[in-house]
Design a protein around this motif. Structure first.
Motif, PDB file in Angstrom:
ATOM      1  N   GLY A   7       0.832  -1.198   0.000  1.00  0.00           N
ATOM      2  CA  GLY A   7       0.000   0.000   0.000  1.00  0.00           C
ATOM      3  C   GLY A   7       0.863   1.243   0.000  1.00  0.00           C
ATOM      4  O   GLY A   7       1.952   1.243   0.581  1.00  0.00           O
ATOM      5  N   THR A   8       0.403   2.283  -0.657  1.00  0.00           N
ATOM      6  CA  THR A   8       1.154   3.536  -0.715  1.00  0.00           C
ATOM      7  C   THR A   8       0.240   4.729  -0.438  1.00  0.00           C
ATOM      8  O   THR A   8      -0.978   4.663  -0.656  1.00  0.00           O
ATOM      9  CB  THR A   8       1.807   3.752  -2.103  1.00  0.00           C
ATOM     10  OG1 THR A   8       0.765   3.897  -3.102  1.00  0.00           O
ATOM     11  CG2 THR A   8       2.700   2.584  -2.484  1.00  0.00           C
ATOM     12  N   GLY A   9       0.819   5.797   0.037  1.00  0.00           N
ATOM     13  CA  GLY A   9       0.074   7.040   0.254  1.00  0.00           C
ATOM     14  C   GLY A   9       1.031   8.210   0.291  1.00  0.00           C
ATOM     15  O   GLY A   9       2.217   8.033   0.596  1.00  0.00           O
ATOM     16  N   SER A  10       0.551   9.377  -0.035  1.00  0.00           N
ATOM     17  CA  SER A  10       1.406  10.564   0.028  1.00  0.00           C
ATOM     18  C   SER A  10       0.572  11.788   0.388  1.00  0.00           C
ATOM     19  O   SER A  10      -0.651  11.790   0.234  1.00  0.00           O
ATOM     20  CB  SER A  10       2.136  10.800  -1.303  1.00  0.00           C
ATOM     21  OG  SER A  10       1.223  11.013  -2.367  1.00  0.00           O
ATOM     22  N   TYR A  11       1.264  12.791   0.891  1.00  0.00           N
ATOM     23  CA  TYR A  11       0.613  14.070   1.186  1.00  0.00           C
ATOM     24  C   TYR A  11       1.417  15.172   0.512  1.00  0.00           C
ATOM     25  O   TYR A  11       2.610  15.348   0.787  1.00  0.00           O
ATOM     26  CB  TYR A  11       0.539  14.342   2.684  1.00  0.00           C
ATOM     27  CG  TYR A  11      -0.057  15.695   3.001  1.00  0.00           C
ATOM     28  CD1 TYR A  11      -1.440  15.885   2.965  1.00  0.00           C
ATOM     29  CD2 TYR A  11       0.747  16.786   3.275  1.00  0.00           C
ATOM     30  CE1 TYR A  11      -2.005  17.124   3.208  1.00  0.00           C
ATOM     31  CE2 TYR A  11       0.199  18.038   3.529  1.00  0.00           C
ATOM     32  CZ  TYR A  11      -1.178  18.205   3.494  1.00  0.00           C
ATOM     33  OH  TYR A  11      -1.730  19.443   3.732  1.00  0.00           O
ATOM     34  N   ILE A  12       0.750  15.897  -0.386  1.00  0.00           N
ATOM     35  CA  ILE A  12       1.374  17.017  -1.082  1.00  0.00           C
ATOM     36  C   ILE A  12       0.733  18.302  -0.576  1.00  0.00           C
ATOM     37  O   ILE A  12      -0.465  18.512  -0.753  1.00  0.00           O
ATOM     38  CB  ILE A  12       1.195  16.884  -2.604  1.00  0.00           C
ATOM     39  CG1 ILE A  12       1.912  15.629  -3.101  1.00  0.00           C
ATOM     40  CG2 ILE A  12       1.722  18.118  -3.322  1.00  0.00           C
ATOM     41  CD1 ILE A  12       1.633  15.282  -4.545  1.00  0.00           C
TER      42      ILE A  12
END
Length: 352
Positions: A7-12
């Motif tokens: 699983g992957t996630g990011s915050y920009i």
């Protein structure tokens, strides 16, 4: 046993700082003397070298631990796991929580403990700790998670790379334009699939290189504050990276047993577009090949250098179909690689 990212996630961050926003800055040399060029010339030269047009900053009320938490939530959701089953939370960063307009970094409790608190994880056997390893910190966190799972110490790990460099830049230093904020996170766990981490390599060069990136005083001699800022010897880093990173990537690929022609993508730390391109070109030159077109996806032009967050953010954006012209398909061999303060270098050969 194979270990893979499930699983992957990011915050920009939403605040965009464009190159034009630096036209009113007072840039000074390290000795405090004025630079004999207009800000427009300085900024345009900066763009030509780094490829950066804009970067992202967090809002004043946010902290590094907040954006690490946002990225973590997305990764947990993407992996479809119960957060209470996590054995480790590993957070790579370098400067802790730095509140807006303050001098001091806050690292107690750890960012990992803060993220666990924000996630509302009740399980005390879910261990959180921070990893200070320069820009290669997230990749090193994945390598550590891999070791924990292979040894039987853990089954599921959350690895986060999160940084708010906008809080530690000297506005009188031209290098301040490089840095940005952001967070990326992944879930790492065991799989029965024919995929995951194939090989990895890490090296620390500190005999002569330890202080290439350091904390130093402002370039403004009239500022008597005791506050210190991120500083670097750019030319030395450039020469070091071009000499050592291609060799490290080559060594890691050889360890994996795969051929360079098998490599579909190289996800390299978004430090400087020209430097990254030169590293990858030299890597291919070591194999008497030209660098293939599209092999090195870049997000630095719009997101800047967010240190430990660049590689996981890049990976997440590609997998989520948010980077035009870039995709990773089942069975693809990809490389994660980074270089940064320490001076540290690392690489992972990964089968998607």
């Amino acid at each position: 046993m194979n270990i893979k990212i499930t699983g992957t996630g990011s915050y920009i961050p939403s605040t965009v700082e464009k190159n034009e926003d630096f036209y009113n800055h007072e840039f000074l040399n390290p000795d405090g003397s004025k630079i004999n060029s207009s800000n427009e010339v300085i900024v345009n030269k900066f763009k030509a070298i780094t490829g950066i047009q804009e970067r992202r900053y967090i809002k004043p009320e946010l902290l590094n631990s907040d954006i690490a938490f946002y990225a973590a939530e997305k990764a947990i959701e993407d992996a479809k796991i119960d957060k209470e089953t996590l054995d480790y939370i590993i957070v790579a960063h370098n400067y802790g929580d730095v509140k807006n307009e303050t001098m001091q970094s806050d690292t107690v409790p750890s960012i990992a403990s803060r993220v666990k608190h924000l996630l509302k994880i009740k399980n005390p056997k879910c261990i959180g700790y921070d990893l200070l390893f320069g820009c290669p910190g997230w990749i090193e966190g994945v390598i550590q998670a891999n070791a924990f799972i292979k040894s039987g110490i853990a089954k599921k790990c959350l690895v986060i790379g999160s940084e708010t460099l906008s809080r530690v830049v000297d506005k009188h230093d031209r290098d301040s334009m490089i840095y940005s904020d952001g967070a990326g996170a992944v879930i790492v766990e065991q799989t029965n699939e024919d995929s995951g981490i194939i090989a990895h390599e890490t090296a620390t060069f500190s005999l002569d290189e330890a202080h290439f990136i350091y904390f130093g005083e402002t370039n403004n001699p009239e500022n008597t504050s005791q506050r210190r800022y991120i500083k670097m010897y750019g030319r030395k880093i450039y020469e070091f990276a071009l000499t050592n990173v291609p060799l490290a990537i080559k060594s890691c690929l050889e360890k994996s047993g795969y051929n360079i022609k098998d490599v579909k993508k190289i996800l390299i730390h978004q430090a400087n577009e020209k430097m990254d391109e030169a590293i990858v070109k030299r890597f291919y030159k070591l194999h008497d090949m030209d660098m293939p077109e599209g092999i090195m996806p870049m997000i630095i032009n719009t997101l800047g250098n967010s240190s430990v967050a660049t590689v996981p953010t890049l990976y997440d954006l590609i997998l989520k179909g948010k980077l035009d012209g870039q995709e990773i398909n089942k069975g693809d061999i990809i490389l994660f690689a980074s270089v940064g303060a320490g001076m540290n270098i690392n690489c992972i050969v990964y089968k998607y």
